[in-house]
Scaffold this motif. Sequence first.
Motif, PDB file in Angstrom:
ATOM      1  N   VAL A 533       0.835  -1.199   0.000  1.00  0.00           N
ATOM      2  CA  VAL A 533       0.000   0.000   0.000  1.00  0.00           C
ATOM      3  C   VAL A 533       0.870   1.250   0.000  1.00  0.00           C
ATOM      4  O   VAL A 533       0.649   2.187  -0.783  1.00  0.00           O
ATOM      5  CB  VAL A 533      -0.949  -0.006   1.213  1.00  0.00           C
ATOM      6  N   ASP A 534       1.884   1.276   0.868  1.00  0.00           N
ATOM      7  CA  ASP A 534       2.757   2.447   0.949  1.00  0.00           C
ATOM      8  C   ASP A 534       3.489   2.689  -0.368  1.00  0.00           C
ATOM      9  O   ASP A 534       3.563   3.830  -0.853  1.00  0.00           O
ATOM     10  CB  ASP A 534       3.768   2.269   2.081  1.00  0.00           C
ATOM     11  N   ALA A 535       4.021   1.633  -0.940  1.00  0.00           N
ATOM     12  CA  ALA A 535       4.783   1.781  -2.181  1.00  0.00           C
ATOM     13  C   ALA A 535       3.884   2.233  -3.330  1.00  0.00           C
ATOM     14  O   ALA A 535       4.266   3.108  -4.124  1.00  0.00           O
ATOM     15  CB  ALA A 535       5.473   0.465  -2.533  1.00  0.00           C
ATOM     16  N   TYR A 536       2.689   1.648  -3.419  1.00  0.00           N
ATOM     17  CA  TYR A 536       1.817   1.995  -4.542  1.00  0.00           C
ATOM     18  C   TYR A 536       1.273   3.418  -4.403  1.00  0.00           C
ATOM     19  O   TYR A 536       1.162   4.148  -5.395  1.00  0.00           O
ATOM     20  CB  TYR A 536       0.664   0.996  -4.645  1.00  0.00           C
ATOM     21  N   ARG A 537       0.979   3.821  -3.201  1.00  0.00           N
ATOM     22  CA  ARG A 537       0.507   5.195  -2.997  1.00  0.00           C
ATOM     23  C   ARG A 537       1.607   6.189  -3.388  1.00  0.00           C
ATOM     24  O   ARG A 537       1.332   7.206  -4.030  1.00  0.00           O
ATOM     25  CB  ARG A 537       0.087   5.404  -1.546  1.00  0.00           C
ATOM     26  N   ASN A 538       2.841   5.905  -2.989  1.00  0.00           N
ATOM     27  CA  ASN A 538       3.956   6.781  -3.380  1.00  0.00           C
ATOM     28  C   ASN A 538       4.090   6.861  -4.895  1.00  0.00           C
ATOM     29  O   ASN A 538       4.395   7.919  -5.459  1.00  0.00           O
ATOM     30  CB  ASN A 538       5.257   6.285  -2.759  1.00  0.00           C
ATOM     31  N   LEU A 809     -11.071  11.877 -18.115  1.00  0.00           N
ATOM     32  CA  LEU A 809      -9.648  12.237 -18.025  1.00  0.00           C
ATOM     33  C   LEU A 809      -8.768  11.054 -18.384  1.00  0.00           C
ATOM     34  O   LEU A 809      -7.764  11.198 -19.100  1.00  0.00           O
ATOM     35  CB  LEU A 809      -9.315  12.731 -16.617  1.00  0.00           C
ATOM     36  N   LEU A 810      -9.123   9.869 -17.887  1.00  0.00           N
ATOM     37  CA  LEU A 810      -8.319   8.677 -18.162  1.00  0.00           C
ATOM     38  C   LEU A 810      -8.211   8.418 -19.658  1.00  0.00           C
ATOM     39  O   LEU A 810      -7.151   7.999 -20.155  1.00  0.00           O
ATOM     40  CB  LEU A 810      -8.943   7.468 -17.455  1.00  0.00           C
ATOM     41  N   HIS A 811      -9.272   8.679 -20.408  1.00  0.00           N
ATOM     42  CA  HIS A 811      -9.297   8.409 -21.852  1.00  0.00           C
ATOM     43  C   HIS A 811      -8.964   9.640 -22.688  1.00  0.00           C
ATOM     44  O   HIS A 811      -9.157   9.637 -23.895  1.00  0.00           O
ATOM     45  CB  HIS A 811     -10.677   7.886 -22.260  1.00  0.00           C
ATOM     46  N   SER A 812      -8.453  10.688 -22.038  1.00  0.00           N
ATOM     47  CA  SER A 812      -8.265  11.966 -22.729  1.00  0.00           C
ATOM     48  C   SER A 812      -7.033  12.014 -23.619  1.00  0.00           C
ATOM     49  O   SER A 812      -6.842  12.978 -24.357  1.00  0.00           O
ATOM     50  CB  SER A 812      -8.175  13.097 -21.706  1.00  0.00           C
ATOM     51  N   GLN A 813      -6.167  10.986 -23.543  1.00  0.00           N
ATOM     52  CA  GLN A 813      -4.928  10.999 -24.326  1.00  0.00           C
ATOM     53  C   GLN A 813      -4.073  12.231 -24.016  1.00  0.00           C
ATOM     54  O   GLN A 813      -3.368  12.747 -24.881  1.00  0.00           O
ATOM     55  CB  GLN A 813      -5.238  10.944 -25.824  1.00  0.00           C
ATOM     56  N   SER A 814      -4.185  12.726 -22.790  1.00  0.00           N
ATOM     57  CA  SER A 814      -3.400  13.889 -22.370  1.00  0.00           C
ATOM     58  C   SER A 814      -2.655  13.539 -21.094  1.00  0.00           C
ATOM     59  O   SER A 814      -2.746  12.426 -20.583  1.00  0.00           O
ATOM     60  CB  SER A 814      -4.326  15.087 -22.113  1.00  0.00           C
ATOM     61  N   ALA A 815      -1.925  14.515 -20.581  1.00  0.00           N
ATOM     62  CA  ALA A 815      -1.209  14.298 -19.327  1.00  0.00           C
ATOM     63  C   ALA A 815      -2.168  13.978 -18.187  1.00  0.00           C
ATOM     64  O   ALA A 815      -1.809  13.304 -17.221  1.00  0.00           O
ATOM     65  CB  ALA A 815      -0.384  15.535 -18.979  1.00  0.00           C
ATOM     66  N   TYR A 816      -3.425  14.442 -18.324  1.00  0.00           N
ATOM     67  CA  TYR A 816      -4.405  14.236 -17.265  1.00  0.00           C
ATOM     68  C   TYR A 816      -4.927  12.809 -17.213  1.00  0.00           C
ATOM     69  O   TYR A 816      -5.759  12.481 -16.351  1.00  0.00           O
ATOM     70  CB  TYR A 816      -5.572  15.196 -17.437  1.00  0.00           C
ATOM     71  N   SER A 817      -4.477  11.955 -18.092  1.00  0.00           N
ATOM     72  CA  SER A 817      -4.910  10.557 -18.057  1.00  0.00           C
ATOM     73  C   SER A 817      -4.242   9.787 -16.927  1.00  0.00           C
ATOM     74  O   SER A 817      -4.671   8.684 -16.587  1.00  0.00           O
ATOM     75  CB  SER A 817      -4.609   9.874 -19.388  1.00  0.00           C
ATOM     76  N   ARG A 818      -3.221  10.346 -16.314  1.00  0.00           N
ATOM     77  CA  ARG A 818      -2.510   9.664 -15.241  1.00  0.00           C
ATOM     78  C   ARG A 818      -3.319   9.708 -13.939  1.00  0.00           C
ATOM     79  O   ARG A 818      -4.011  10.688 -13.673  1.00  0.00           O
ATOM     80  CB  ARG A 818      -1.133  10.289 -15.032  1.00  0.00           C
ATOM     81  N   PRO A 819      -3.234   8.669 -13.121  1.00  0.00           N
ATOM     82  CA  PRO A 819      -4.040   8.609 -11.881  1.00  0.00           C
ATOM     83  C   PRO A 819      -3.823   9.787 -10.953  1.00  0.00           C
ATOM     84  O   PRO A 819      -4.736  10.138 -10.191  1.00  0.00           O
ATOM     85  CB  PRO A 819      -3.575   7.298 -11.235  1.00  0.00           C
ATOM     86  N   PHE A 820      -2.638  10.383 -10.996  1.00  0.00           N
ATOM     87  CA  PHE A 820      -2.388  11.525 -10.120  1.00  0.00           C
ATOM     88  C   PHE A 820      -3.483  12.582 -10.257  1.00  0.00           C
ATOM     89  O   PHE A 820      -3.853  13.247  -9.279  1.00  0.00           O
ATOM     90  CB  PHE A 820      -1.027  12.139 -10.447  1.00  0.00           C
ATOM     91  N   PHE A 821      -4.025  12.751 -11.467  1.00  0.00           N
ATOM     92  CA  PHE A 821      -4.972  13.825 -11.736  1.00  0.00           C
ATOM     93  C   PHE A 821      -6.427  13.438 -11.475  1.00  0.00           C
ATOM     94  O   PHE A 821      -7.213  14.263 -11.041  1.00  0.00           O
ATOM     95  CB  PHE A 821      -4.807  14.307 -13.186  1.00  0.00           C
ATOM     96  N   TRP A 822      -6.801  12.180 -11.754  1.00  0.00           N
ATOM     97  CA  TRP A 822      -8.197  11.801 -11.574  1.00  0.00           C
ATOM     98  C   TRP A 822      -8.465  10.927 -10.350  1.00  0.00           C
ATOM     99  O   TRP A 822      -9.593  10.870  -9.850  1.00  0.00           O
ATOM    100  CB  TRP A 822      -8.739  11.079 -12.826  1.00  0.00           C
TER     101      TRP A 822
END
Length: 847
Positions: A533-538, A809-822
């Motif tokens: 959990v700690d590693a994946y959250r990081n 956002l996930l399907h946006s093909q942009s930088a916002y597709s990364r989990p950090f953003f959504w």
Amino acid sequence: MATGIRKLKTSLVLSLLLDTGCSRAPSPFVLSTAYRAAEGSLQRGDLRESLSETSDALAKIDKRDANSIWRFRLLEAEILMWQGRSQDSLTVLKAVDPGEPSDSELQARRSTLQGTAESNLQMLPQAAETFARTESMPGARLPGVRVDLDLGEGKLAVFRHDPVGSERLFHNALNLALDSGLTFGASKALGNLGMLKMSQNRYVDAADYFSESLAAAKKLNAQSLIVRTTGNLGWAYLQMGDLERASELFDESASESHRLGLPADEKTALMSIAAIHFMRHDFITAETSYQRALELAEQLGNRQEEAFALIDLAQIEIERKNYGAAEGYNKRSLEIESAMGDHDTELYSLVNEAQIASLRQDYETAERCLMRVVHDRKASPILEAQALSTFATLDTQQNHFRAAEMHFEEAIASLETQRGLLSREEFKLSFPTNEKAIYDDYIDFLIERKLTDKAFRVTEMHKARTLTEEFYSRNRPGSRGISLAQARKVAGRSGHTILSYWLGPERSYLWMFQAKESHLYILPGEDRIRPLVDAYRNHLTGALSSLDRGDEEGKELYQILIAPVESLIAPQSRVVIVPDEELCGVNFETLITTSKVPHYWIEDVSVTTASSAALLAYGGHQEREASRQKQRKLLLIGDPLPLAYYPPLPHAEEEIMLIKSHFVPEQETIVSGGKATPEAYFRAKPEQYDLIHFVAHGKADRVTPLNSAILLSGQASSPNLLARDIASTRLYAKLVTISACDSAGKRIYSSEGLVGLSWAFLRAGAQNVVASLWEVNDASTPKLMDVFYAAIARGEEPELALRSAKLSLLHSQSAYSRPFFWAPFVLYEGAGSSYEYPSTQKMTHNQ
């Protein structure tokens, strides 16, 4: 076997703030400047310097000047007592040369210090005689001496188990110190009252006294007093289960006591730090601290502290199943307790002896020891619970299963009694940490006996304790927990699959509920799950996180947590996660499937989070409907004025305008800019609104989560809309969204999960709360919220609307597709959220 159940032992009484201190300056004499310097060093906490200055002065004083010699000797005796060297202090005080001082104040102060040293050394009859002589001395009427004499006699009353007498004496000392302007004496009296409340298991009162004592000590910059009070305040928090706050205070106390040359306080801090490592199953670190504390206790000649360290070292060896070493440590502690006549401390050694005997199948000895503890009126509720849990283990070993179940129930009831005495919500939040080990043992026992329904009820009894208190008292007075059948009914009524987790030290459990079936799965222990959990959250909180980088932990967590039930969950199902411990900080949508084409789980299902299944079962549906006005409304508050130390939010206004565009003006209340204050939120009567949305900075307070805040405008007052104030204002909203960083909180409690702003809104009565697990991006969030509220306005349920927004956002093909953003945003379900409500379509422009 239950571990980690700690109790304030009477060792702390030996490190009370009861050591008499210089409450008033002495009468002027030839070495007055040197005396003031040495006394100042003492009060600042620089004991080494003070002792050096005292020794230098004594070497220069005319040997015929008895009064001057005794002034410095008394100062030396005080310093030694602060260092925990009461025997050395007593030797100084009993010195014959150069005869008795003629000054009446010095005579009384010498006698007071002697009685205190004798009390510290458990020479109680001698101490009583010494204090009685002091009472008849003319100098005892002086305020400075009288304060210290009352404190000394109060300490003696503590040792003699006279709480009424000790409290009266401590209050006398406090009142006189306040009336006489003796701040140092008042600080000590407050600290002693705190220790008295600790011995009575009244931890909230103790924390209050310690906090007042600490404030007074800081005004004087009295470092020794600050160090001691900090450590004692840490014990109060530890007893209430707040390990993080306690750990911070103990670390501070240990560091400063070592720097200042206070071995007695360093020893106490080390013991405390070790206790926390023990509770966290870090036995190697705990043993190191206990061994160092034992060395210090032996050097100081503090036999009671030696016994405490030996008791705890025995506990470590019991956990390691090294029974020979455990027995050796415990035998030494019992010998010390017998020699001292210390019955209270002996109770802990008896529990150890019972555990060792039961593991050696000496059931008669084990039962005899436990009976002594359970039937002893001086045993605290926490110690009684530990003894009862050990009794249950003993019963199980002998196949006395009904007796074992009864003893587990009695152990939990004992802890419930203690929790019921806590008056403040923040302490109720942390206290269940003390219970977790017993719940672990009880649940393991029930599952081994195939009593899965009872086991699930017990997990639910522990979860969301504070959050569900009001709902239980209103809906099911006197009842806690729900059955498997009730959980299936909730799942069927809402159309959800419920996945409820319990993390244990050796094994964890997953209950899966659907309308017509439920299943139990055994998972690995928390030692395997926590690092993942700690590693994946990081990994996720790094903006560059993606499926092709660092995804192994996400896949392994999916394999552990979801794969066992994967075949039972149809595509596009709606899933409610009821997490436990570290899992509260995981967004399950981000777990990576182990299919041929790995992808985030959000692509298969919609996911929400609830603190307990019972919270979904008992809600105020009728109350909510009755409270609603005919028009359903939106309260939109945010884009406050910039605050110092916080970056601007350039896209906050954009977010407000995008959300606003989806609803008709007559049904909106928008508060922004300088008008967006905490007071404006309450003046808007938030209980009238169906939707509430905040756009602002968030502040998650890890130490005191109820001080977490939404940061609004505040020119004339504080900009903090505090979680504690939010929780106390009743709401009936279907949805509250907190578009702010870390709005779900940073602190995970054993029972409540993450506590912060989202918890506060749920406590207030919100049906659903959308909050963030980590930092929120100011540029991407308006895009997500635009899609989210467009769906809400069309009548979609919040969980489906939020999933749609995230997928955009996930399907946006942009930088916002990364989990950090959504992925920071999680939807938390509150009481009654599984009930169906009418569509919100009446709120749209189309209508």
